[in-house]
Design a protein around this motif. Structure first.
Motif, mmCIF file in Angstrom:
data_model
loop_
_atom_site.group_PDB
_atom_site.id
_atom_site.type_symbol
_atom_site.label_atom_id
_atom_site.label_comp_id
_atom_site.label_asym_id
_atom_site.label_seq_id
_atom_site.Cartn_x
_atom_site.Cartn_y
_atom_site.Cartn_z
ATOM 1 N N GLN A 270 0.813 -1.217 0.000
ATOM 2 C CA GLN A 270 0.000 0.000 0.000
ATOM 3 C C GLN A 270 0.846 1.266 0.000
ATOM 4 O O GLN A 270 0.525 2.240 -0.683
ATOM 5 C CB GLN A 270 -0.948 -0.007 1.205
ATOM 6 N N PHE A 271 1.931 1.266 0.760
ATOM 7 C CA PHE A 271 2.719 2.486 0.899
ATOM 8 C C PHE A 271 3.883 2.571 -0.077
ATOM 9 O O PHE A 271 4.763 3.418 0.069
ATOM 10 C CB PHE A 271 3.194 2.637 2.348
ATOM 11 N N THR A 272 3.891 1.722 -1.115
ATOM 12 C CA THR A 272 4.864 1.898 -2.188
ATOM 13 C C THR A 272 4.472 3.066 -3.087
ATOM 14 O O THR A 272 5.258 3.558 -3.879
ATOM 15 C CB THR A 272 4.978 0.633 -3.052
ATOM 16 N N MET A 273 3.212 3.489 -2.966
ATOM 17 C CA MET A 273 2.683 4.636 -3.705
ATOM 18 C C MET A 273 2.710 4.449 -5.217
ATOM 19 O O MET A 273 2.805 5.410 -5.982
ATOM 20 C CB MET A 273 3.432 5.932 -3.324
ATOM 21 N N SER A 274 2.599 3.216 -5.654
ATOM 22 C CA SER A 274 2.544 2.937 -7.082
ATOM 23 C C SER A 274 1.204 3.371 -7.654
ATOM 24 O O SER A 274 0.176 3.314 -6.976
ATOM 25 C CB SER A 274 2.740 1.437 -7.321
ATOM 26 N N HIS A 275 1.187 3.806 -8.914
ATOM 27 C CA HIS A 275 -0.063 4.142 -9.586
ATOM 28 C C HIS A 275 -0.752 2.911 -10.162
ATOM 29 O O HIS A 275 -1.814 3.025 -10.778
ATOM 30 C CB HIS A 275 0.189 5.170 -10.692
ATOM 31 N N THR A 276 -0.150 1.756 -9.941
ATOM 32 C CA THR A 276 -0.782 0.492 -10.334
ATOM 33 C C THR A 276 -1.407 -0.120 -9.093
ATOM 34 O O THR A 276 -0.704 -0.464 -8.130
ATOM 35 C CB THR A 276 0.234 -0.488 -10.938
ATOM 36 N N PHE A 277 -2.724 -0.236 -9.098
ATOM 37 C CA PHE A 277 -3.451 -0.735 -7.928
ATOM 38 C C PHE A 277 -3.329 -2.246 -7.834
ATOM 39 O O PHE A 277 -3.631 -2.970 -8.780
ATOM 40 C CB PHE A 277 -4.923 -0.331 -8.038
ATOM 41 N N GLU A 278 -2.881 -2.727 -6.682
ATOM 42 C CA GLU A 278 -2.800 -4.163 -6.410
ATOM 43 C C GLU A 278 -3.681 -4.448 -5.206
ATOM 44 O O GLU A 278 -3.261 -4.270 -4.061
ATOM 45 C CB GLU A 278 -1.366 -4.594 -6.138
ATOM 46 N N PRO A 279 -4.929 -4.876 -5.446
ATOM 47 C CA PRO A 279 -5.866 -5.052 -4.328
ATOM 48 C C PRO A 279 -5.508 -6.239 -3.446
ATOM 49 O O PRO A 279 -4.871 -7.206 -3.893
ATOM 50 C CB PRO A 279 -7.198 -5.288 -5.034
ATOM 51 N N ALA A 280 -5.916 -6.141 -2.184
ATOM 52 C CA ALA A 280 -5.816 -7.291 -1.285
ATOM 53 C C ALA A 280 -6.635 -8.431 -1.873
ATOM 54 O O ALA A 280 -7.646 -8.216 -2.544
ATOM 55 C CB ALA A 280 -6.324 -6.919 0.099
ATOM 56 N N PHE A 281 -6.211 -9.644 -1.615
ATOM 57 C CA PHE A 281 -6.822 -10.814 -2.246
ATOM 58 C C PHE A 281 -8.213 -11.105 -1.689
ATOM 59 O O PHE A 281 -9.107 -11.542 -2.408
ATOM 60 C CB PHE A 281 -5.909 -12.027 -2.060
ATOM 61 N N GLU A 282 -8.419 -10.843 -0.373
ATOM 62 C CA GLU A 282 -9.656 -11.225 0.296
ATOM 63 C C GLU A 282 -10.624 -10.043 0.336
ATOM 64 O O GLU A 282 -10.481 -9.090 -0.430
ATOM 65 C CB GLU A 282 -9.360 -11.759 1.705
ATOM 66 N N ALA A 283 -11.620 -10.083 1.235
ATOM 67 C CA ALA A 283 -12.654 -9.045 1.284
ATOM 68 C C ALA A 283 -12.073 -7.661 1.530
ATOM 69 O O ALA A 283 -12.648 -6.660 1.099
ATOM 70 C CB ALA A 283 -13.689 -9.382 2.359
ATOM 71 N N GLY A 284 -10.940 -7.586 2.192
ATOM 72 C CA GLY A 284 -10.306 -6.296 2.444
ATOM 73 C C GLY A 284 -10.014 -5.519 1.178
ATOM 74 O O GLY A 284 -9.891 -4.286 1.203
ATOM 75 N N GLY A 285 -9.913 -6.204 0.053
ATOM 76 C CA GLY A 285 -9.656 -5.543 -1.214
ATOM 77 C C GLY A 285 -10.802 -4.677 -1.694
ATOM 78 O O GLY A 285 -10.639 -3.891 -2.634
ATOM 79 N N PHE A 286 -11.967 -4.798 -1.056
ATOM 80 C CA PHE A 286 -13.138 -4.025 -1.480
ATOM 81 C C PHE A 286 -13.300 -2.742 -0.675
ATOM 82 O O PHE A 286 -14.286 -2.020 -0.842
ATOM 83 C CB PHE A 286 -14.388 -4.899 -1.392
ATOM 84 N N GLN A 287 -12.342 -2.439 0.192
ATOM 85 C CA GLN A 287 -12.317 -1.138 0.844
ATOM 86 C C GLN A 287 -11.965 -0.072 -0.187
ATOM 87 O O GLN A 287 -11.336 -0.350 -1.206
ATOM 88 C CB GLN A 287 -11.265 -1.110 1.956
ATOM 89 N N VAL A 288 -12.348 1.166 0.118
ATOM 90 C CA VAL A 288 -12.002 2.261 -0.786
ATOM 91 C C VAL A 288 -11.134 3.276 -0.048
ATOM 92 O O VAL A 288 -9.931 3.340 -0.243
ATOM 93 C CB VAL A 288 -13.269 2.926 -1.365
ATOM 94 N N GLY A 289 -11.749 4.063 0.826
ATOM 95 C CA GLY A 289 -11.011 5.127 1.491
ATOM 96 C C GLY A 289 -10.483 4.743 2.863
ATOM 97 O O GLY A 289 -10.662 3.626 3.353
ATOM 98 N N THR A 290 -9.825 5.712 3.485
ATOM 99 C CA THR A 290 -9.244 5.531 4.813
ATOM 100 C C THR A 290 -10.325 5.147 5.826
ATOM 101 O O THR A 290 -11.404 5.739 5.840
ATOM 102 C CB THR A 290 -8.567 6.843 5.255
ATOM 103 N N PRO A 291 -10.062 4.155 6.677
ATOM 104 C CA PRO A 291 -11.060 3.726 7.667
ATOM 105 C C PRO A 291 -11.520 4.867 8.573
ATOM 106 O O PRO A 291 -10.723 5.722 8.963
ATOM 107 C CB PRO A 291 -10.316 2.659 8.473
ATOM 108 N N ASN A 292 -12.810 4.863 8.891
ATOM 109 C CA ASN A 292 -13.380 5.843 9.826
ATOM 110 C C ASN A 292 -13.149 5.336 11.249
ATOM 111 O O ASN A 292 -14.041 4.759 11.876
ATOM 112 C CB ASN A 292 -14.877 6.009 9.563
ATOM 113 N N VAL A 293 -11.940 5.532 11.737
ATOM 114 C CA VAL A 293 -11.505 4.866 12.966
ATOM 115 C C VAL A 293 -12.445 5.122 14.143
ATOM 116 O O VAL A 293 -12.842 4.189 14.852
ATOM 117 C CB VAL A 293 -10.064 5.286 13.316
ATOM 118 N N LEU A 294 -12.829 6.357 14.361
ATOM 119 C CA LEU A 294 -13.660 6.661 15.529
ATOM 120 C C LEU A 294 -15.097 6.187 15.356
ATOM 121 O O LEU A 294 -15.806 5.997 16.348
ATOM 122 C CB LEU A 294 -13.620 8.161 15.837
ATOM 123 N N SER A 295 -15.538 5.971 14.119
ATOM 124 C CA SER A 295 -16.868 5.400 13.885
ATOM 125 C C SER A 295 -16.846 3.874 13.939
ATOM 126 O O SER A 295 -17.902 3.246 14.007
ATOM 127 C CB SER A 295 -17.402 5.858 12.517
#
Length: 423
Positions: A270-295
């Motif tokens: 994630q933090f390689t900052m590549s413009h080529t998206f490599e999604p996580a293999f499992e359900a986590g790959g369907f996240q989009v933005g930064t987690p709403n930690v306090l929610s």
């Protein structure tokens, strides 16, 4: 001993085999809260874990992403693993992220692949409006109008027949999205039967579990459901606007998400900052933005309560409470024109009951004045949810005693028969 006595309700509370977690919640003094199917009450553990995550921000600052008991960088997956036990999933199949509607957009963008004559989405006419809005907008993005949205009709305006849904699974359907529990009547759809029928016809199927998660038992993995999504502020008691969740069956792992975002990245890259998206293999790959930690923070405590009580025990107690509600309707309200619009059978009834009455809006206002918190649904519906985690049989009895008095004295007539801004 009949239902319409305090002694009978008290005996149920004393002898019923499955205890509640009532002492873990902040109960509202002088009020009977039967609106947990819209917003569950705050638990002490949810409050504690919210404070814990706030303290990690205070103590660690940016390092809170990787330090502390609940490091934020992995929080969505950690909560997903806790949630998986409640919905009958593998821990990698669930992630806590987004909201009900944003997750629906993500999943439809991923799995709706119109091709040839298969261009239509199958839903139902009783579905919650937000789902229909999302489906229409997804069709528009593909260049289709709403004639490509099939909505299965209800025979009675309250419930759906699975055979009618299956009959609508034609070779024009590319995707099916249905509720697990209908938000008005509380009917449970047979998700296993519908999933099997869809797959026999080569159709992907997903479910909105907002009104079923935390109140009924699911086996999403074993039922072979393709995807599901839900909110966490109703029966799961995650707090107003708490982060939603989604399920993707492991057979779809590796599928590129329709909506790409950097928190869906493979964590190691994630933090390689590549413009080529490599999604996580499992359900986590369907996240989009930064987690709403306090929610998300209250869910750490709230889900712990569920996994301690056990979803099977939650379901047993929920059914016992709603059985008693239906008994009270019959014994105490028979002469006042209330119509029960919820299924009677356990296998078809969710976590609330639904009554209709021509004066429903003003009756709800009268109940609130007397300390009972119901849920009004236009045009003439009253939803009452006795939540297994914290409501009691005595509260059920007291609610219907008050309701009977309101009807006898016509105390509701001083109110207008119109809904409030938030019903």
């Amino acid at each position: 001993m009949t239902a319409n006595t305090w002694a009978y309700a008290k005996r149920l509370d004393e002898t019923y085999e499955i205890a509640s977690m009532r002492e873990e919640f902040y109960m509202q003094e002088g009020r009977i809260y039967f609106d947990g199917n819209s917003l569950g009450l705050m638990s002490k553990r949810a409050e504690k874990t919210l404070h814990s995550l706030m303290n990690s921000w205070k103590e660690y600052g940016i390092d809170g992403w990787t330090k502390g008991e609940h490091a934020w960088f992995f929080l969505a997956e950690k909560l997903g693993a806790q949630m998986a036990q409640i919905v009958g999933a593998q821990k990698e199949e669930v992630v806590v992220t987004g909201s009900t509607t944003s997750n629906l957009h993500q999943l439809v963008a991923t799995f709706y692949k119109p091709e040839g004559k298969r261009t239509k989405i199958l839903a139902d006419e009783l579905n919650f409006p937000s789902d229909i809005y999302a489906l229409k907008s997804q069709l528009a993005l593909k260049g289709y109008d709403e004639s490509h949205l099939i909505r299965v009709a209800s025979r009675d305006g309250q419930m759906l027949d699975e055979e009618d849904i299956i009959a609508a699974m034609t070779d024009e359907v590319a995707l099916i999205v249905l509720p697990g529990v209908l938000y008005r009547s509380g009917q449970i759809l047979n998700m296993e039967q519908l999933t099997k029928a869809a797959h026999e016809r080569g159709i992907i199927i997903g479910f909105d579990l907002c009104h079923s998660v935390g109140s009924v038992v699911h086996h999403l993995h074993d039922w072979n459901v393709d995807f599901a999504f839900w909110c966490t502020y109703k029966h799961l008691n995650g707090g107003p606007g708490s982060t939603g969740a989604l399920f993707v069956h492991e057979k779809h792992f590796g599928t590129a998400p329709g909506l790409a975002g950097w928190f869906g990245s493979n964590k190691e890259k994630q933090f390689t900052m590549s413009h080529t998206f490599e999604p996580a293999f499992e359900a986590g790959g369907f996240q989009v933005g930064t987690p709403n930690v306090l929610s998300m923070a209250p869910l750490l405590g709230a889900l712990g309560l569920f996994n301690e009580m056990g979803i099977d025990n939650v379901r047993k107690r929920s059914l016992a409470l709603s059985d008693y509600m239906l008994q009270c309707v019959e014994d105490m309200l028979g002469e006042y024109s209330f119509k029960v619009c919820s299924p009677v059978e356990h296998e078809r009834r969710g976590g609330h009951i639904y009554l209709e009455h021509p004066d429903a809006a003003r009756i709800c206002k009268a109940l609130k004045e007397r300390g009972v918190i119901p849920d009004f649904r236009a045009p003439q519906g009253i939803r009452l949810a006795a939540v297994a985690m914290y409501n009691t049989f005595e509260e059920v009895y007291k609610c219907f005693e008050i309701l009977k008095d309101i009807m006898e004295t016509k105390a509701y007539e001083k109110f207008t028969n119109e809904r409030e801004i938030v019903a």
